[in-house]
Design an enzyme around this catalytic site. Structure first.
Site, PDB file in Angstrom:
ATOM      1  N   HIS A  65      49.656  -4.435 -49.319  1.00  0.00           N
ATOM      2  CA  HIS A  65      49.024  -3.116 -49.337  1.00  0.00           C
ATOM      3  C   HIS A  65      48.001  -2.999 -50.461  1.00  0.00           C
ATOM      4  O   HIS A  65      47.993  -3.787 -51.420  1.00  0.00           O
ATOM      5  CB  HIS A  65      50.084  -2.025 -49.504  1.00  0.00           C
ATOM      6  CG  HIS A  65      50.866  -2.155 -50.786  1.00  0.00           C
ATOM      7  ND1 HIS A  65      50.395  -1.740 -52.013  1.00  0.00           N
ATOM      8  CD2 HIS A  65      52.094  -2.671 -51.029  1.00  0.00           C
ATOM      9  CE1 HIS A  65      51.276  -1.991 -52.949  1.00  0.00           C
ATOM     10  NE2 HIS A  65      52.325  -2.571 -52.373  1.00  0.00           N
ATOM     11  N   GLU A 123      59.623  -2.869 -49.194  1.00  0.00           N
ATOM     12  CA  GLU A 123      59.742  -3.492 -50.516  1.00  0.00           C
ATOM     13  C   GLU A 123      61.210  -3.577 -50.926  1.00  0.00           C
ATOM     14  O   GLU A 123      62.068  -2.889 -50.366  1.00  0.00           O
ATOM     15  CB  GLU A 123      58.950  -2.665 -51.543  1.00  0.00           C
ATOM     16  CG  GLU A 123      58.951  -3.215 -52.953  1.00  0.00           C
ATOM     17  CD  GLU A 123      58.377  -4.619 -53.078  1.00  0.00           C
ATOM     18  OE1 GLU A 123      59.057  -5.574 -52.614  1.00  0.00           O
ATOM     19  OE2 GLU A 123      57.283  -4.761 -53.647  1.00  0.00           O
TER      20      GLU A 123
END
Length: 217
Positions: A8, A88
């Site tokens: 990202h 994550e």
């Protein structure tokens, strides 16, 4: 078949660690720099695809979904799946800054793979869920009509562990690698002889067991 791995864009948590104390990890937004990175990455990813359709698998976190939106893939993204197994590593709810600093030091000394965060995950936990994701992904990629190209939009440690699992790298090698920079990518290709990585991850030290990254090409 190809898998494009993309981290990202820069998020608020990348520039302000105290953001984790007031905003859930999954809700952290991109910064303005992160938005610019994502738009620039869009041109790069579209160039890699060369007009071919792509199946997208994206972590459901705000920063990954917004990165994907800003890539502006349009109709090339034939199917998009929000995949929680690509999230994550879970550090556990809102974070206390003093405790988190202590945990980071303990994790570095103990090892990023096996150290389990209180109310969160170890690297090994992330590795386990990625193993299940890869089994499902490889089965889907062999289904009729599934695009030959896949884009995975995820997170730094998650991408490292995905490659560790796919290539069977040792834990020592994994812990010697650095995360990709924000909006940096790697391309995995399988021409029938197994997966290959287009270029290695940066390493902050040689792997203690002597293992090296590969196969490359």
């Amino acid at each position: 078949m190809r898998i494009i791995l993309l981290r990202h864009g820069q998020s608020l948590g990348n520039v302000d660690e105290l953001a984790y104390c007031r905003i859930p990890d999954h809700a952290l937004p991109l910064t303005e720099t992160g938005e610019r990175q994502a738009r620039a990455a869009g041109s790069r990813v579209r160039g890699l695809l060369g007009g071919n359709p792509v199946a997208v698998y994206v972590s459901p976190y705000t920063r990954t979904r917004n990165t994907l939106r800003l890539l502006d893939l349009g109709a090339q993204a034939e199917r998009t799946t929000a995949e929680p197994r690509l999230r994550e590593q879970d550090w556990g709810n809102l974070q206390d800054p003093v405790q988190q600093e202590v945990l980071k030091q303990q994790r570095h000394a103990f090892g990023h793979f096996f150290f389990r965060l209180p109310n969160g995950e170890s690297g090994a936990d992330v590795d386990d869920r990625l193993a299940a994701f890869l089994v499902d992904l490889e089965a889907r990629m062999r289904e009729p009509g599934h695009p030959a190209d896949v884009l995975v939009v995820s997170h730094g440690l998650t991408i490292r562990l995905l490659c560790r699992r796919l290539f069977g790298w040792s834990i020592e090698l994994f812990e010697s690698l650095s995360n990709l920079d924000t909006c940096e990518d790697r391309v995995l290709t399988d021409d029938g002889g197994g997966w290959r990585l287009d270029r290695p991850f940066e390493q902050w030290r040689d792997s203690p067991d002597g293992e090296v990254q590969g196969p490359l090409g």
